[in-house]
Design an enzyme around this catalytic site. Structure first.
Site, PDB file in Angstrom:
ATOM      1  NE  ARG C 262      -1.766   1.901   3.512  1.00 42.13           N
ATOM      2  CZ  ARG C 262      -1.669   1.762   4.831  1.00 42.13           C
ATOM      3  NH1 ARG C 262      -2.373   0.850   5.464  1.00 42.13           N
ATOM      4  NH2 ARG C 262      -0.872   2.556   5.533  1.00 42.13           N
ATOM      5  CG  HIS C 266      -6.266   2.488   6.392  1.00 42.91           C
ATOM      6  ND1 HIS C 266      -6.543   1.206   5.967  1.00 42.91           N
ATOM      7  CD2 HIS C 266      -7.381   2.934   7.005  1.00 42.91           C
ATOM      8  CE1 HIS C 266      -7.788   0.895   6.328  1.00 42.91           C
ATOM      9  NE2 HIS C 266      -8.306   1.921   6.947  1.00 42.91           N
ATOM     10  CE1 TYR C 275       1.303   2.670   8.695  1.00 40.05           C
ATOM     11  CE2 TYR C 275       0.115   4.334   9.961  1.00 40.05           C
ATOM     12  CZ  TYR C 275       0.234   3.563   8.821  1.00 40.05           C
ATOM     13  OH  TYR C 275      -0.686   3.683   7.813  1.00 40.05           O
TER      14      TYR C 275
END
Lengths: 465, 328, 366
Positions: C262, C266, C275
């Site tokens: 990805r 998100h 993160y």
């Protein structure tokens, strides 16, 4: 030339403000759709904002390092000059903003974690939608009206409100025995209060007995023959319906909406008695029932002409007093069915003979039970004659919607000071009850005095007008 | 009129059989419903007659029973899902409230969620933990679902067929403690529509409303009340969502008093909804507030205690006394 | 295998990764799979990927401009979705999550319909029966069971159709997903589980979701699992096509783990810099799914710049059209919220409608 202002959007970060990190355009720059304009930093992330317009940057609303609030102006564009014609997207956007007043990320929302944000409810303090076509209809009525019940129950529980039930219980009133005067027969607090008064000895609007004389000798209860003390049951329950119901509802409505006040006087009616006796001897009055009531009726109408305020009613809903310049004279009639109050329309225009004839017709129809509903509506003033029952006076209750009611007691010989001597005269007690909302004691007293004078000296009034 | 006497279990079995016969798209799915015929034998013999493809013994996963029934519904099948016990429906709760209830709406009507979730509910069988629950209010609360409960063999026979034929998803509550009680079943025609209230006994003083296993208790209470001079009108709600309120309103307009009965705790329950709606609709007729008789607000007790938890004749009559006492 | 860097997650890549096209655009052989596509077909896949990437970018912009409530980008996953989507037959049925924009594109769902949910004017957006592409599932994992149920229906109809359902490494931990594996295996359902392992479930790395490569889970449930290079559209296409073909003829389920990344957040509400490290993103940039196909088209099929420009222009035009269509989506009449809540009459629906009309909240036009 058209101007567009790009408001700092809620980029879904859950924050209400953002700091300008880098301007990627300057004032005067021509930008294309989605061209990066600025990096902004929220407490969570740095985000690059693409341009929603193609056009020229005319104003940057902040400097690097400034903290801007979401939904406040960030950049102003001139979208008509970039290439001489706005991009389709821009023109479309303009149209949408104009037509869709609730753009998804408008000023009305406060940013939260995800989504457009929480709708700003500041504008919701005022009422914006009101139910159409259903004004002040009780819920219970709405729901039962929405789906008609095919088989109505045979015996309904008396409809009332729990507080009224408690009130009735606390005062020992059996709510099952009451007839509701509210919407759809709802038993109201007034009904309970009325029942409480009914239990105590009190005034009732006793009728002028213009109908069945025989009634005087029988024990009757508002139009219903009642068995004698000896032969009747120990306790008897009489359904409240028909004339009894009409009377009770009317009296309750009037007694507890119109504040009643009463003025009264004793009058020497000897001249009236002489006039009536004299008239009876005249040929053109043969066949006519003549009584002092005719003179009282003429006197009250004359008083109304002189004091129009007495011929009035109080319209609480409209917040108005209605003064009528025509008297519909109600006569309380004791009929075999009970008390009814038919009226003589336009009574103020009648002369003595016509008034007598009208009273005759009214009494006859009442006695025969042929009074039409139309003859019982529109009363403006009322006379109740309790004299035939042998009593001196009464304190009557107004028929609903009328300004005054005149009670006449029995006309009897009595010692009276006449020309400074105590002599025997025909004396009658008059009482005028009135709606004190619009009629004061002074007016009522003048009216009653006028009637008294009329009875005292009818010839003068009848001849002189 | 062809009537026959049978147990509720048999009536459900016969109803399912008839539905399987009449519509080839009807499937049954659940744990142990095939050879065993279900732990309550409701599906006894159906797999033998209709095959393993139509009466499907499933692995042990309730969410999957419902989730695959959703896929089958999208494909045009009408699956009757058996939850073995009320307490085992919770693993499927997500599928029921997130998907079953919403997909007709989310697809703008393209998906027909014509599935039935059978739930042997309520207690009274002396079982162990998780076998005696009354979860109906969770589902009644969820928009997109319908919830019904049968209380007699005749209703069981007809309501299961009506539910299967219906295009909305239906939680079908079966009072497991009444499975083996017999009653007359009219094989020709149903007595009521699926979402209609039924009056079980006429009376004049207090309207008592219940559903499922409570109906028998209520009718017993009505006998006792009659011997004490109090006349109870007994109403079987049958449809818990939507509620068929008009017949209840008619009854309460007559009696002026009502009591609701359920095994579930009363907090945010069917009884709560009944009291709210009926108070609103019958406000001017009420002689007393509606009173709920329910399970207590505790986890279902060990079943040695369940008769002190479930609404009993005594507790129903106590509620009747309370509403009768309001006007003295 | 020509992975350039070793970063977190690399250890999960094993020799069973099916790849037919390297990140540099070089074909590689695989013992079980061979590309069956000609130049025209590969160009069509290239076009699909360019368009869905462009439409996705436009959607992100629309969100940044306050026109969408949320957007879930697919950058980096174009090959996985286009390869899988183009392997489907028209009668197959698909059960997506909210990030399957490439699949929706392949199923013919209009691009603006995909955005209805994200503009918050609908909770669905298209007719799932018409496009044979279900409405997006947000409670992840639920859809895998729907797919298996649908597949059981296909079995009972005796049809030669297959179902494919989509989920990610995150939803692979959901009970429903694992129950669907049990069901599919037990009933030999014609279903393909297409797991896009994009390495991240919001901020949760795939290593927390599974201690074994995800595709190996299938073996434990009793069916085949295969890991494919999710950034290699040729490999994804062949692997998916084989799995679907197998399902249609009674071969049972397959779990495909499309190993991908990805590239973006998100969703537009996410901040991946908190993160994950830039180096990891850089690694995956070199594995871009679009660029490697372009390279192949250039050196193997002599595709010209003009052809690529035409695709870019087409994508640009579609993006502008999408913008126009989205901006034209006004607020629905409130009374439409009552439509299709139930399939038949319902007292509470009528009550709500009546109140809304009487309060004048709706004009009642719908």
């Amino acid at each position: 030339m058209s101007q567009e202002i790009f408001l700092l959007p809620d980029v879904g970060e859950g924050l209400v403000e953002a700091e300008i990190v880098t301007w990627k355009v300057r004032e005067g720059d021509v930008v294309t759709l989605n061209q990066p304009l600025v990096d902004i930093e929220t407490a969570k992330a740095t985000v690059e904002l693409p341009s929603p317009y193609a056009g020229t940057v005319t104003k940057l609303h902040g400097d690097v390092g400034d903290v801007m609030h979401v939904h406040e102006p960030l950049i102003t564009f001139d979208v008509g000059t970039a290439s001489g014609d706005a991009t389709p997207a821009t023109s479309q956007h303009t149209a949408i903003v104009a037509s869709d007043t609730e753009a998804p990320a408008g000023e009305g929302r406060e940013a939260v974690l995800v989504g457009y944000g929480v709708a700003n409810e500041d504008g919701l303090a005022t009422r914006t939608h009101r139910r159409r076509g259903v004004t002040s209809t009780p819920l219970a009525t709405i729901s039962s009206a929405s789906t008609p019940v095919s088989t109505p129950p045979t015996s309904l529980a008396p409809r009332s409100t729990p507080p009224v039930r408690l009130y009735a219980k606390q005062h020992g009133v059996d709510i099952e025995s009451l007839t509701g005067s509210g919407r759809d027969g709802l038993i109201t607090r007034d009904d309970v209060e009325r029942a409480l008064r009914a239990d105590a000895p009190q005034d009732v609007s006793v009728t002028a007995s213009v109908g069945s004389r025989g009634a005087l000798n029988t024990s009757r209860f508002v139009g219903r023959d009642i068995e004698s003390w000896a032969t009747g049951p120990a306790e008897e329950r009489i359904p409240v319906k028909g004339v009894l119901r009409s009377m009770s509802e009317a009296m309750v409505q009037s007694a507890f909406s119109a504040p009643h006040a009463v003025v009264w006087m004793r009058v020497d009616a000897s001249a009236t008695m002489e006039l009536v006796a004299g008239l009876k001897t005249r040929p053109h009055t043969q066949g006519l029932r003549l009584s002092p009531l005719v003179i009282v009726a003429l006197g009250l109408c004359d008083a109304a002409r002189n004091f129009p305020g007495i011929n009035s009613s109080f319209d609480a809903a409209a917040g108005e007093v209605i003064v009528r310049r025509s008297v519909n004279l109600g006569i309380a009639a004791d009929t075999p069915r009970g008390l009814i109050v038919p009226n003589i329309k336009g009574a103020d225009a009648l002369n003595l003979i016509d008034m007598a004839k009208a009273l005759n017709v009214l009494v006859e129809k009442a006695r025969q039970g042929t009074t039409t509903p139309n003859e019982m509506i529109g009363t403006t003033l009322t006379i109740t004659n309790v004299g035939p029952f042998g009593v001196d006076a009464a304190m009557p209750i107004l028929p609903p919607g009328t300004g005054a009611i005149l009670a006449i007691g029995k006309i009897a010989k009595a010692p009276w000071v006449h020309d400074d001597e105590i002599v025997v005269r025909h004396v009658v007690e008059l009482a005028l009850a009135f709606d004190h909302r619009q009629i004061d004691g002074a007016l009522a007293s003048r009216v009653l005095a006028h009637v008294g004078n009329f009875l005292n000296n009818p010839g003068v009034y009848l001849l002189a007008g | 009129m062809a009537t026959t006497t049978m147990t509720m279990a048999k009536a459900l079995n016969e109803g399912l059989r008839r539905a399987l016969e009449e519509d080839k798209k009807v499937l049954l799915m659940g744990e142990d419903i095939g050879k065993l015929g279900g732990v309550f034998r409701i599906t006894d013999g159906l797999q033998k007659d209709f095959g393993e493809d139509r009466v499907i013994d499933s692995p042990l996963a309730e969410s999957a029973i419902v989730g695959t029934a959703v896929g089958l519904a999208i494909r045009g099948y009408r699956t009757v899902c058996e939850m073995q016990f009320d307490g085992f429906v919770y693993p499927a709760f997500d599928q029921i409230v997130s998907q079953v209830a919403k997909l007709h709406k989310r697809s703008d009507g393209a998906y027909v969620m014509g599935l039935v979730i059978r739930l042997p509910f309520q207690g009274g069988i002396g079982a162990i933990e998780h076998h005696s629950e009354s979860p109906e209010a969770y589902f009644a609360h969820t928009a997109g679902l319908r919830v019904v409960a049968c209380s007699t063999p005749n209703d069981a026979y007809w309501m299961i067929q009506q539910a299967i034929a219906h295009d909305d998803p239906i939680i079908f509550c079966e009072p497991k403690s009444r499975y083996w009680e017999k009653g007359e079943v009219d094989l020709d025609r149903p007595s009521h529509g699926l979402f209609e209230t039924a009056r079980r006994r006429e009376g004049t003083d207090v309207t008592v409303i219940g559903y499922g296993a409570s109906m028998k208790t209520i009718l017993r209470a009505a006998d006792t009340a009659a011997s004490e001079g109090v006349s109870l009108e007994v109403i079987d709600a049958r449809s818990l969502s939507p509620l068929d309120l008009d017949p209840m309103v008619t009854s309460i307009q007559k009696t002026g008093r009502f009591v609701t009965v359920q095994e579930a705790p009363h907090m945010a329950s069917i009884g709560s909804e009944l009291v709210a709606e009926l108070t609103q609709r019958c406000f001017y007729s009420l002689r007393a507030p509606g009173v709920r008789v329910s399970g207590y607000h505790v986890p279902y007790p060990p079943t040695r205690l369940e008769e002190d938890y479930r609404p009993s004749v005594d507790r129903i009559l106590d509620a009747v006394d309370r509403v009768m006492g309001f006007e003295g | 295998m020509t992975w350039g860097f070793v970063v977190k997650g690399e250890s999960m890549i094993d020799e069973e990764l099916v790849q037919l096209l390297t990140p540099e655009g070089q074909r590689v052989a695989h013992p079980d799979y061979e590309s069956t596509l000609d130049g025209e077909a590969i160009f069509a896949l290239y076009r699909d990927m360019v368009i869905v990437r462009r439409l996705c970018n436009e959607s992100t912009s629309l969100q940044r401009q306050g026109q969408l409530a949320l957007w879930a980008p697919i950058q980096g996953q174009e090959a996985a979705q286009i390869g899988a989507g183009r392997a489907l037959q028209p009668m197959d049925f698909t059960f997506p999550t909210y990030r399957e924009h490439g699949i929706a594109w392949c199923r013919g769902v209009p691009a603006q319909d995909v955005l209805r949910m994200f503009r918050a004017v609908s909770n669905g957006g298209w007719d799932p029966q018409k496009y044979r592409h279900s409405v997006p599932t947000v409670v992840l994992g639920n859809q895998a069971l729907h797919a298996v149920g649908y597949a059981m229906g296909i079995q009972r109809d005796g049809a030669e159709e297959a179902v494919m359902t989509f989920f990610g490494d995150g939803a692979s931990s959901q009970g429903d997903t694992l129950e669907s594996f049990v069901w599919a295996a037990s009933f030999n359902a014609p279903v393909v589980f297409f797991c896009q392992n994009n390495q991240w479930g919001i901020s949760t790395p795939s290593s927390l979701q599974s201690k074994v490569p995800l595709y190996r889970r299938a073996q434990g449930f009793g069916f085949s699992g295969v890991r494919v290079d999710g950034n290699d559209v040729l490999a994804v296409y062949e692997v998916t096509k084989k799995a679907l073909d197998n399902a249609r003829v009674g071969g049972g389920p397959t779990l495909i783990e499309a190993y991908t990344y990805r590239m973006g957040a998100h969703t537009t509400s996410d901040d991946p810099t908190r993160y994950r490290i830039d180096a990891e993103v850089e690694v995956w940039k070199h594995r871009d799914p679009v660029e490697r196909v372009k390279a192949l088209l250039v050196h193997e099929y002599q595709a010209k710049g003009a052809a690529f420009d035409a695709v870019a222009h087409e994508a640009e035009t579609m993006a502008l059209q999408l913008r126009e269509d989205v901006l034209a989506m006004g607020r629905p009449d409130p009374i439409t919220m009552f439509d299709h809540a139930y399939a038949s009459e319902h007292a509470l629906i009528e009550e709500g409608r009546r109140e809304m009309l009487e309060l004048g909240i709706s004009g009642g036009v719908h």
